[in-house]
Design an enzyme around this catalytic site. Structure first.
Site, PDB file in Angstrom:
ATOM      1  N   ARG A  56      22.783  16.801  -7.306  1.00  0.00           N
ATOM      2  CA  ARG A  56      22.632  15.372  -7.047  1.00  0.00           C
ATOM      3  C   ARG A  56      22.786  14.567  -8.326  1.00  0.00           C
ATOM      4  O   ARG A  56      22.212  14.903  -9.363  1.00  0.00           O
ATOM      5  CB  ARG A  56      21.263  15.082  -6.423  1.00  0.00           C
ATOM      6  CG  ARG A  56      20.959  15.801  -5.114  1.00  0.00           C
ATOM      7  CD  ARG A  56      21.652  15.156  -3.939  1.00  0.00           C
ATOM      8  NE  ARG A  56      21.267  13.775  -3.734  1.00  0.00           N
ATOM      9  CZ  ARG A  56      20.185  13.381  -3.059  1.00  0.00           C
ATOM     10  NH1 ARG A  56      19.349  14.284  -2.538  1.00  0.00           N
ATOM     11  NH2 ARG A  56      19.921  12.110  -2.886  1.00  0.00           N
ATOM     12  N   HIS A  82      -4.706 -14.756   9.863  1.00  0.00           N
ATOM     13  CA  HIS A  82      -3.813 -13.595   9.879  1.00  0.00           C
ATOM     14  C   HIS A  82      -4.443 -12.376  10.560  1.00  0.00           C
ATOM     15  O   HIS A  82      -3.945 -11.265  10.392  1.00  0.00           O
ATOM     16  CB  HIS A  82      -3.397 -13.239   8.458  1.00  0.00           C
ATOM     17  CG  HIS A  82      -2.769 -14.384   7.716  1.00  0.00           C
ATOM     18  ND1 HIS A  82      -1.576 -14.941   8.109  1.00  0.00           N
ATOM     19  CD2 HIS A  82      -3.186 -15.075   6.618  1.00  0.00           C
ATOM     20  CE1 HIS A  82      -1.264 -15.932   7.276  1.00  0.00           C
ATOM     21  NE2 HIS A  82      -2.217 -16.031   6.377  1.00  0.00           N
ATOM     22  N   ARG A  85       1.701 -11.089   5.868  1.00  0.00           N
ATOM     23  CA  ARG A  85       3.163 -11.120   5.843  1.00  0.00           C
ATOM     24  C   ARG A  85       3.808 -10.574   7.111  1.00  0.00           C
ATOM     25  O   ARG A  85       5.016 -10.690   7.300  1.00  0.00           O
ATOM     26  CB  ARG A  85       3.675 -10.332   4.628  1.00  0.00           C
ATOM     27  CG  ARG A  85       3.195 -10.892   3.303  1.00  0.00           C
ATOM     28  CD  ARG A  85       3.906 -10.222   2.155  1.00  0.00           C
ATOM     29  NE  ARG A  85       3.357 -10.615   0.870  1.00  0.00           N
ATOM     30  CZ  ARG A  85       3.836 -10.220  -0.303  1.00  0.00           C
ATOM     31  NH1 ARG A  85       4.873  -9.395  -0.344  1.00  0.00           N
ATOM     32  NH2 ARG A  85       3.295 -10.623  -1.427  1.00  0.00           N
ATOM     33  N   PRO A  87       0.820  -1.199   0.000  1.00  0.00           N
ATOM     34  CA  PRO A  87       0.000   0.000   0.000  1.00  0.00           C
ATOM     35  C   PRO A  87       0.861   1.259   0.000  1.00  0.00           C
ATOM     36  O   PRO A  87       1.785   1.381   0.803  1.00  0.00           O
ATOM     37  CB  PRO A  87      -0.810  -0.130   1.300  1.00  0.00           C
ATOM     38  CG  PRO A  87      -0.828  -1.591   1.579  1.00  0.00           C
ATOM     39  CD  PRO A  87       0.494  -2.104   1.109  1.00  0.00           C
ATOM     40  N   GLU A  88       0.578   2.175  -0.912  1.00  0.00           N
ATOM     41  CA  GLU A  88       1.302   3.436  -0.983  1.00  0.00           C
ATOM     42  C   GLU A  88       0.384   4.543  -0.482  1.00  0.00           C
ATOM     43  O   GLU A  88      -0.682   4.278   0.066  1.00  0.00           O
ATOM     44  CB  GLU A  88       1.799   3.661  -2.405  1.00  0.00           C
ATOM     45  CG  GLU A  88       2.787   2.577  -2.852  1.00  0.00           C
ATOM     46  CD  GLU A  88       3.341   2.778  -4.248  1.00  0.00           C
ATOM     47  OE1 GLU A  88       3.022   3.797  -4.886  1.00  0.00           O
ATOM     48  OE2 GLU A  88       4.089   1.903  -4.709  1.00  0.00           O
TER      49      GLU A  88
END
Length: 271
Positions: free
Chosen positions: A152, A91, A110, A2-3
């Site tokens: 950079r 889970h 997980r 998930p972002e």
């Protein structure tokens, strides 16, 4: 994983049902997540009313009168509501009991996520204190990004995904924003003009806003707090489309690996 749009979707999904409710108990079945669940979490939460539900980067923050509950969804975590007495899955690691008889359930196959307790200001916590600005805030602008990129040599995609520079622009959305901005993901960050960075800032905000509106992106098993998948996958322009025609010019989209992550771009449209 998930972002930002997916975590924002979860926050918006649970906020109306959680804000104002009182915690009456906590059941921890698996304390060993990415970091151990605090032993005294039940005592800290009991009797406390939820004042606000917010997000910082990819963390869900549930603010109380005394302290803050912080949840990270990791790779596969979910937060959702079930009725008390609902059967427990393999889970389902933590249940937060509420005064209306419902449970806020945290499940994580997980176990890369986290359930933590914060005291004091959330921004002072070691996991949050070093983070850059939110990408949808006014603090993330062309002057800021140009200053962080100056001199950079790192690839611009790496800069965009650095949480110390800006939070929450994960792999999917970095691919999409760079394509929309016409910038090659492997171009040195310090070699990009102000004008092109202005375009990139706009594209980051645009793609994240669109993804939130669509409930995030479901590539495998993500669902929001309401149990529904995210539909932004249908709007992806390049991510997951290597070898397919570029939507703009028709050239085959190329795929490279950057920091062990898939990067898809158009060699003709992006420079």
């Amino acid at each position: 994983m998930p972002e930002l749009p997916e975590v924002e979707t979860v926050c918006r999904g649970i906020r109306p049902h959680l804000q104002g409710r009182v915690f009456t108990g906590v059941t921890v079945r698996q304390p060993q997540l990415r970091w151990p669940v605090p032993d005294d979490l039940a005592q800290r939460l009991a009797g406390q009313r939820v004042l606000a539900v917010s997000r910082r980067a990819k963390y869900v923050l549930i603010s109380l009168a005394e302290g803050c509950l912080m949840v990270h969804l990791g790779m596969s975590g979910r937060l959702f509501f079930v009725a008390a007495g609902t059967a427990v899955g393999k889970h389902d690691h933590v249940d937060f009991a509420l005064d209306n008889g419902q449970l806020l359930r945290y499940t994580d196959p997980r176990r890369f996520g986290a359930v933590l307790w914060l005291e004091g200001e959330a921004e002072a916590h070691p996991l949050l204190g070093h983070l850059g600005p939110e990408p949808l805030s006014a603090d993330f602008n062309v002057a800021y990004l140009l200053a962080r990129a100056k001199g950079r040599s790192v690839p611009v995609k790496s800069l965009l995904m650095d949480g110390r520079v800006v939070v929450g622009v994960g792999n999917i959305y970095a691919n999409e924003a760079l394509y929309m901005a016409g910038i090659r993901p492997d171009r040195a960050a310090g070699k990009i003009s102000r004008q092109r960075y202005a375009r990139l800032v706009d594209c980051v905000k645009q793609v994240l806003t669109s993804a939130i509106a669509q409930g995030g992106t479901t590539l495998k098993d993500f669902v929001g707090g309401d149990g529904r998948p995210g539909y932004f996958k249908q709007e992806l322009l390049v991510y997951g489309r290597a070898g397919l025609p570029c939507p703009a010019c028709g050239s085959a989209l190329r795929e490279i690996r950057q920091a062990q992550r898939s990067t898809v771009f158009c060699a003709r449209c992006q420079r």
